[in-house]
Design a protein around this motif. Structure first.
Motif, PDB file in Angstrom:
ATOM      1  N   LEU A 246       2.066  51.641  98.984  1.00  0.00           N
ATOM      2  CA  LEU A 246       3.058  51.750  97.910  1.00  0.00           C
ATOM      3  C   LEU A 246       3.233  50.438  97.156  1.00  0.00           C
ATOM      4  CD1 LEU A 246       5.099  53.573  96.461  1.00  0.00           C
ATOM      5  CD2 LEU A 246       6.848  52.722  98.044  1.00  0.00           C
ATOM      6  N   PHE A 247       3.230  49.317  97.869  1.00  0.00           N
ATOM      7  CA  PHE A 247       3.548  48.035  97.239  1.00  0.00           C
ATOM      8  C   PHE A 247       2.312  47.173  96.976  1.00  0.00           C
ATOM      9  CE2 PHE A 247       7.413  49.128  99.763  1.00  0.00           C
ATOM     10  CZ  PHE A 247       8.261  49.344  98.677  1.00  0.00           C
ATOM     11  N   GLY A 248       1.118  47.715  97.228  1.00  0.00           N
ATOM     12  CA  GLY A 248      -0.099  46.961  97.001  1.00  0.00           C
ATOM     13  C   GLY A 248      -0.586  47.029  95.565  1.00  0.00           C
ATOM     14  N   ASP A 249      -1.679  46.326  95.306  1.00  0.00           N
ATOM     15  CA  ASP A 249      -2.322  46.303  93.996  1.00  0.00           C
ATOM     16  C   ASP A 249      -3.432  47.339  93.992  1.00  0.00           C
ATOM     17  OD1 ASP A 249      -3.896  45.801  91.759  1.00  0.00           O
ATOM     18  OD2 ASP A 249      -3.676  43.627  91.884  1.00  0.00           O
ATOM     19  N   ALA A 250      -3.261  48.385  93.193  1.00  0.00           N
ATOM     20  CA  ALA A 250      -4.236  49.474  93.175  1.00  0.00           C
ATOM     21  C   ALA A 250      -5.620  48.977  92.796  1.00  0.00           C
ATOM     22  CB  ALA A 250      -3.782  50.569  92.204  1.00  0.00           C
ATOM     23  N   ALA A 251      -5.701  48.025  91.869  1.00  0.00           N
ATOM     24  CA  ALA A 251      -7.006  47.505  91.442  1.00  0.00           C
ATOM     25  C   ALA A 251      -7.697  46.767  92.576  1.00  0.00           C
ATOM     26  CB  ALA A 251      -6.823  46.584  90.236  1.00  0.00           C
ATOM     27  N   ALA A 252      -6.940  45.964  93.325  1.00  0.00           N
ATOM     28  CA  ALA A 252      -7.526  45.210  94.444  1.00  0.00           C
ATOM     29  C   ALA A 252      -7.992  46.140  95.553  1.00  0.00           C
ATOM     30  CB  ALA A 252      -6.515  44.203  94.987  1.00  0.00           C
ATOM     31  N   MET A 253      -7.240  47.227  95.773  1.00  0.00           N
ATOM     32  CA  MET A 253      -7.574  48.155  96.852  1.00  0.00           C
ATOM     33  C   MET A 253      -8.653  49.150  96.458  1.00  0.00           C
ATOM     34  SD  MET A 253      -3.905  49.004  98.632  1.00  0.00           S
ATOM     35  CE  MET A 253      -3.210  49.780  97.178  1.00  0.00           C
ATOM     36  N   GLY A 254      -8.830  49.378  95.156  1.00  0.00           N
ATOM     37  CA  GLY A 254      -9.816  50.343  94.697  1.00  0.00           C
ATOM     38  C   GLY A 254      -9.391  51.778  94.861  1.00  0.00           C
ATOM     39  N   LYS A 255      -8.075  52.025  94.951  1.00  0.00           N
ATOM     40  CA  LYS A 255      -7.569  53.391  95.087  1.00  0.00           C
ATOM     41  C   LYS A 255      -6.125  53.418  94.598  1.00  0.00           C
ATOM     42  CE  LYS A 255      -6.158  52.777  99.916  1.00  0.00           C
ATOM     43  NZ  LYS A 255      -6.290  53.292 101.298  1.00  0.00           N
ATOM     44  N   PRO A 256      -5.621  54.583  94.186  1.00  0.00           N
ATOM     45  CA  PRO A 256      -4.248  54.658  93.681  1.00  0.00           C
ATOM     46  C   PRO A 256      -3.227  54.442  94.789  1.00  0.00           C
ATOM     47  CG  PRO A 256      -5.194  56.857  93.874  1.00  0.00           C
ATOM     48  CD  PRO A 256      -6.310  55.888  94.142  1.00  0.00           C
ATOM     49  N   ILE A 257      -2.034  54.030  94.397  1.00  0.00           N
ATOM     50  CA  ILE A 257      -0.953  53.865  95.369  1.00  0.00           C
ATOM     51  C   ILE A 257      -0.172  55.171  95.481  1.00  0.00           C
ATOM     52  CG2 ILE A 257      -0.780  51.389  94.930  1.00  0.00           C
ATOM     53  CD1 ILE A 257       1.781  51.989  93.317  1.00  0.00           C
ATOM     54  N   GLY A 258       0.649  55.269  96.530  1.00  0.00           N
ATOM     55  CA  GLY A 258       1.529  56.419  96.700  1.00  0.00           C
ATOM     56  C   GLY A 258       0.931  57.601  97.433  1.00  0.00           C
ATOM     57  N   THR A 259      -0.228  57.420  98.047  1.00  0.00           N
ATOM     58  CA  THR A 259      -0.880  58.534  98.733  1.00  0.00           C
ATOM     59  C   THR A 259      -0.028  59.066  99.881  1.00  0.00           C
ATOM     60  OG1 THR A 259      -3.062  57.668  98.177  1.00  0.00           O
ATOM     61  CG2 THR A 259      -2.953  59.269  99.979  1.00  0.00           C
ATOM     62  N   ASP A 260       0.539  58.169 100.690  1.00  0.00           N
ATOM     63  CA  ASP A 260       1.346  58.613 101.822  1.00  0.00           C
ATOM     64  C   ASP A 260       2.564  59.401 101.349  1.00  0.00           C
ATOM     65  OD1 ASP A 260      -0.357  57.461 103.635  1.00  0.00           O
ATOM     66  OD2 ASP A 260       0.850  55.658 103.948  1.00  0.00           O
ATOM     67  N   LEU A 261       3.152  58.963 100.257  1.00  0.00           N
ATOM     68  CA  LEU A 261       4.319  59.647  99.716  1.00  0.00           C
ATOM     69  C   LEU A 261       3.944  61.062  99.272  1.00  0.00           C
ATOM     70  CD1 LEU A 261       7.280  58.801  99.280  1.00  0.00           C
ATOM     71  CD2 LEU A 261       6.685  58.254  96.912  1.00  0.00           C
ATOM     72  N   ARG A 262       2.864  61.178  98.518  1.00  0.00           N
ATOM     73  CA  ARG A 262       2.427  62.501  98.051  1.00  0.00           C
ATOM     74  C   ARG A 262       2.079  63.425  99.212  1.00  0.00           C
ATOM     75  NH1 ARG A 262      -0.258  59.164  94.099  1.00  0.00           N
ATOM     76  NH2 ARG A 262       0.520  59.586  91.982  1.00  0.00           N
ATOM     77  N   ASP A 263       1.497  62.856 100.269  1.00  0.00           N
ATOM     78  CA  ASP A 263       1.061  63.668 101.408  1.00  0.00           C
ATOM     79  C   ASP A 263       2.190  63.976 102.386  1.00  0.00           C
ATOM     80  OD1 ASP A 263      -1.464  63.638 100.359  1.00  0.00           O
ATOM     81  OD2 ASP A 263      -2.266  62.137 101.743  1.00  0.00           O
ATOM     82  N   GLY A 264       3.365  63.418 102.139  1.00  0.00           N
ATOM     83  CA  GLY A 264       4.496  63.671 103.036  1.00  0.00           C
ATOM     84  C   GLY A 264       4.388  62.977 104.370  1.00  0.00           C
ATOM     85  N   ARG A 265       3.690  61.842 104.407  1.00  0.00           N
ATOM     86  CA  ARG A 265       3.476  61.131 105.665  1.00  0.00           C
ATOM     87  C   ARG A 265       4.679  60.248 105.987  1.00  0.00           C
ATOM     88  NH1 ARG A 265      -1.471  61.470 107.502  1.00  0.00           N
ATOM     89  NH2 ARG A 265      -1.357  59.517 108.650  1.00  0.00           N
ATOM     90  N   ARG A 266       5.166  60.348 107.208  1.00  0.00           N
ATOM     91  CA  ARG A 266       6.317  59.552 107.646  1.00  0.00           C
ATOM     92  C   ARG A 266       5.831  58.182 108.119  1.00  0.00           C
ATOM     93  NH1 ARG A 266      11.234  62.072 106.200  1.00  0.00           N
ATOM     94  NH2 ARG A 266      10.695  64.259 105.901  1.00  0.00           N
ATOM     95  N   SER A 267       5.338  57.419 107.175  1.00  0.00           N
ATOM     96  CA  SER A 267       4.771  56.111 107.461  1.00  0.00           C
ATOM     97  C   SER A 267       5.877  55.076 107.657  1.00  0.00           C
ATOM     98  CB  SER A 267       3.868  55.676 106.302  1.00  0.00           C
ATOM     99  OG  SER A 267       4.662  55.471 105.134  1.00  0.00           O
ATOM    100  N   TYR A 268       5.475  53.853 108.024  1.00  0.00           N
ATOM    101  CA  TYR A 268       6.445  52.768 108.126  1.00  0.00           C
ATOM    102  C   TYR A 268       7.173  52.581 106.795  1.00  0.00           C
ATOM    103  CZ  TYR A 268       4.639  51.042 112.642  1.00  0.00           C
ATOM    104  OH  TYR A 268       4.282  50.907 113.964  1.00  0.00           O
ATOM    105  N   THR A 269       6.442  52.631 105.686  1.00  0.00           N
ATOM    106  CA  THR A 269       7.050  52.414 104.374  1.00  0.00           C
ATOM    107  C   THR A 269       8.014  53.533 104.018  1.00  0.00           C
ATOM    108  OG1 THR A 269       5.116  51.187 103.590  1.00  0.00           O
ATOM    109  CG2 THR A 269       6.567  52.102 101.918  1.00  0.00           C
ATOM    110  N   VAL A 270       7.603  54.780 104.229  1.00  0.00           N
ATOM    111  CA  VAL A 270       8.478  55.907 103.906  1.00  0.00           C
ATOM    112  C   VAL A 270       9.746  55.843 104.743  1.00  0.00           C
ATOM    113  CG1 VAL A 270       8.706  58.419 104.048  1.00  0.00           C
ATOM    114  CG2 VAL A 270       6.636  57.407 103.057  1.00  0.00           C
TER     115      VAL A 270
END
Length: 357
Positions: A246-270
């Motif tokens: 969520l808080f990373g740089d999408a360009a540096a990671m090479g993928k969009p942010i917010g995947t865990d949120l969209r997938d409903g994952r109860r991650s540390y960030t969520v």
């Protein structure tokens, strides 16, 4: 990491990548399959492509650095152990992408989507072949130890036991990872447990055990401290992954942010977000959680709420605290093992919470 350590890490990665290519050349030529089969060589090709197109090879580095704790001399059996580790990782990636319905992996189609594209009219065949591709990678990860590890039989058997246990723990980790997302608010102990089973035990503990075994040490003598170190580094790494999502740089990671949120994952960030918000902000977060159609603007709004509520700073403080605890475990290693190699393991937790991808 110091420049000297970074050069050593790059050397481990470079040598292993060449070894991995040679291994797949042998497998492609020697795998026992019926002469009429086209699907079998295609399966090996997909595993090869996935295995060779990226990855930090940190498990391979851990393996070699664990052996360096004991000796600076060349150690027999590390090559086969490294192949086993990365084949188990390939297995995990294939199955992860199937479980998560991920279209890409390392900048190219995932194995599942490659099969879906090839068999658009046979979705069950695509699913079945993906499962079997992952299973083949798992079988090869054990077979390579049996066939290519030129170490004493007792050591080879111990290595196979390490990898079998690592695979079992990882499967349990995948199960409890899915189970976690059915809980309304899993507590921190649950999140730590999932990180331990799903990641730490096969990504950190198993490579260290294998490296020590190859170098002539008995890791069971140090099991408690190895487990604690691996668990803490695994928690750091998983927290960093969740933070960057969520808080990373999408360009540096090479993928969009917010995947865990969209997938409903109860991650540390969520979980950290849910603990920090209420009222309309919580309603926005809960509406986004588990919504695969969630717009980038909504993800950006959730990120802004988290930043305003101090979530990134709290998560970074927690990560640094666990990293310090992991580094402290290595202090007891200096009287026993080579200081140069101990330094790598002392610095690794800090690197795990500072990386940008």
């Amino acid at each position: 990491m110091t420049q000297q350590i970074l050069e050593r890490v790059a050397g481990h990665e470079h040598r292993f990548n060449a070894l991995f290519e040679e291994y797949f050349d042998r497998v492609s030529a020697q795998l026992d399959a019926p002469s009429f089969s086209r699907f079998t060589p295609d399966c090996v090709r997909l595993l090869r492509e996935l295995s060779l197109r990226g990855g930090k090879r940190m498990r391979v580095v851990l393996l070699h650095e664990a052996a360096r704790l004991v000796t600076e001399e060349p150690v027999e059996g590390l090559g086969a152990a490294a192949l086993s580790i990365e084949l188990l990782q390939t297995h995990g990636l294939v199955h992860d992408d199937l479980i998560d319905d991920s279209p890409t992996r390392r900048g190219a189609p995932s194995t599942y989507y490659a099969y879906r594209e090839r068999f658009p009219d046979h979705p069950q065949a695509a699913l079945g072949l993906t499962v079997l591709a992952g299973d083949l990678a798992l079988a090869l990860s054990l077979r390579v130890l049996l066939e290519e590890s030129k170490v004493p039989v007792a050591v080879r058997q111990a290595m196979i036991e390490v990898q079998t246990r690592a695979a079992t723990d990882t499967f349990v980790g995948q199960i409890v990872d899915l189970e976690r997302d059915f809980a309304a608010a899993p507590d921190e102990d649950v999140l730590h447990c999932v990180a331990d089973y799903k990641s730490a035990r096969y990504s950190i503990l198993a490579p260290m055990r294998l490296g020590l075994l190859a170098a002539g040490q008995e890791p069971a003598l140090f099991d408690e401290e190895l487990r604690e170190y691996a668990r803490l580094v695994g928690v750091c790494g998983q927290m960093r992954d969740d933070y960057l999502d969520l808080f990373g740089d999408a360009a540096a990671m090479g993928k969009p942010i917010g995947t865990d949120l969209r997938d409903g994952r109860r991650s540390y960030t969520v979980n950290a977000l849910l603990s920090a918000v209420d009222g309309p902000e919580r309603h926005l977060l809960e509406a986004a959680l588990g919504n695969p159609a969630c717009e980038p603007e909504t993800i950006a709004a959730v990120r802004e709420i988290g930043e305003r509520r101090g979530v990134p700073g709290k998560m970074q403080a927690d990560m640094r605290r666990y990293a310090r605890q992991a580094s402290a475990v290595t202090a007891g290693w200096r009287p026993r093992w080579r200081a140069e190699a101990v330094t790598f393991f002392e610095l690794l937790p800090r690197w795990s919470v500072e990386r940008t991808r």
